[in-house]
Design a protein around this motif. Sequence first.
Motif, PDB file in Angstrom:
ATOM      1  N   ILE B 100       0.873  -1.174   0.000  1.00 45.63           N
ATOM      2  CA  ILE B 100       0.000   0.000   0.000  1.00 45.63           C
ATOM      3  C   ILE B 100       0.904   1.216   0.000  1.00 45.63           C
ATOM      4  N   PRO B 101       0.986   1.920  -1.134  1.00 47.09           N
ATOM      5  CA  PRO B 101       1.814   3.121  -1.158  1.00 47.09           C
ATOM      6  C   PRO B 101       1.299   4.119  -0.121  1.00 47.09           C
ATOM      7  N   THR B 102       2.210   4.693   0.619  1.00 49.36           N
ATOM      8  CA  THR B 102       1.835   5.562   1.732  1.00 49.36           C
ATOM      9  C   THR B 102       2.431   6.940   1.545  1.00 49.36           C
ATOM     10  N   PHE B 103       1.607   7.963   1.791  1.00 52.81           N
ATOM     11  CA  PHE B 103       2.013   9.338   1.592  1.00 52.81           C
ATOM     12  C   PHE B 103       2.202  10.051   2.921  1.00 52.81           C
ATOM     13  N   GLY B 104       3.110  11.021   2.927  1.00 50.75           N
ATOM     14  CA  GLY B 104       3.199  11.938   4.054  1.00 50.75           C
ATOM     15  C   GLY B 104       2.017  12.890   4.019  1.00 50.75           C
ATOM     16  N   ARG B 105       1.817  13.629   5.107  1.00 46.92           N
ATOM     17  CA  ARG B 105       0.649  14.501   5.220  1.00 46.92           C
ATOM     18  C   ARG B 105       0.798  15.821   4.476  1.00 46.92           C
ATOM     19  N   GLY B 106       1.982  16.066   3.947  1.00 48.19           N
ATOM     20  CA  GLY B 106       2.188  17.259   3.143  1.00 48.19           C
ATOM     21  C   GLY B 106       2.855  18.401   3.888  1.00 48.19           C
ATOM     22  N   THR B 107       3.619  19.196   3.147  1.00 50.98           N
ATOM     23  CA  THR B 107       4.249  20.403   3.672  1.00 50.98           C
ATOM     24  C   THR B 107       3.829  21.571   2.800  1.00 50.98           C
ATOM     25  N   SER B 108       3.258  22.578   3.419  1.00 45.93           N
ATOM     26  CA  SER B 108       2.871  23.778   2.685  1.00 45.93           C
ATOM     27  C   SER B 108       4.073  24.713   2.661  1.00 45.93           C
ATOM     28  N   LEU B 109       4.665  24.886   1.497  1.00 50.64           N
ATOM     29  CA  LEU B 109       5.827  25.764   1.335  1.00 50.64           C
ATOM     30  C   LEU B 109       5.357  27.115   0.809  1.00 50.64           C
ATOM     31  N   ILE B 110       5.741  28.150   1.535  1.00 46.79           N
ATOM     32  CA  ILE B 110       5.403  29.514   1.134  1.00 46.79           C
ATOM     33  C   ILE B 110       6.706  30.258   0.896  1.00 46.79           C
ATOM     34  N   VAL B 111       6.873  30.766  -0.324  1.00 48.16           N
ATOM     35  CA  VAL B 111       8.077  31.530  -0.658  1.00 48.16           C
ATOM     36  C   VAL B 111       7.676  32.984  -0.815  1.00 48.16           C
ATOM     37  N   HIS B 112       8.207  33.814   0.077  1.00 49.11           N
ATOM     38  CA  HIS B 112       7.876  35.239   0.068  1.00 49.11           C
ATOM     39  C   HIS B 112       8.816  35.992  -0.865  1.00 49.11           C
ATOM     40  N   PRO B 113       8.251  36.816  -1.772  1.00 53.08           N
ATOM     41  CA  PRO B 113       9.120  37.561  -2.694  1.00 53.08           C
ATOM     42  C   PRO B 113       9.913  38.628  -1.951  1.00 53.08           C
TER      43      PRO B 113
END
Lengths: 114, 113
Positions: B100-113
């Motif tokens: 069963i392929p398993t995923f991480g819960r995700g990382t929200s990356l915010i790049v500020h200009p």
Amino acid sequence: KAGVTQTPRYLIKTRGQQVTLSCSPISGHRSVSWYQQTPGQGLQFLFEYFSETQRNKGNFPGRFSGRQFSNSRSEMNVSTLELGDSALYLCASSPRQGITYEQYFGPGTRLTVT
Amino acid sequence: GENVEQHPSTLSVQEGDSAVIKCTYSDSASNYFPWYKQELGKRPQLIIDIRSNVGEKKDQRIAVTLNKTAKHFSLHITETQPEDSAVYFCAASRAGGSYIPTFGRGTSLIVHP
């Protein structure tokens, strides 16, 4: 090549109803996998089909089923819908069996159960 | 079954900085580790992957490292740009058998200009 397509893109259903979602893979791809994406549980694997046979299944109840046709198009069916089935359903295609090869995702079907 | 932990859940950086996202896995039999980028309202897209017979892989500003002994792998993005802003998912799977392929819960990356 055209990408993976899914229909419909949005669906609203009532508890207890059933729903069928469709996925057309990239031409030449024989593997189709289905995933459920929710804010609470993230991305979860439902099942994979290759050459019209289910090759693997995730930890979902039997209400979730699928099939694949000879042209590799796949359908996913959810019976007796529950509120918790509200999610984005994604399919992904791959040229070979198993998700240890590059997978191309479709845009998803947003299912809302009321 | 496999368990994948991903950190941090949110990462905020300035344009030009580097970003690092880490994942750990539990099943030593896992041998394929892809990373996906998902922009808001769009489909996940594979950005880089690594197999267990390789320790590091690079593709322009993106690199992934794998430590099989410690069972963790990391995504490195250098010279971040605003268009790198998205949710990034790691995953672990293996070929053959019943997996069963398993995923991480995700990382929200915010790049500020």
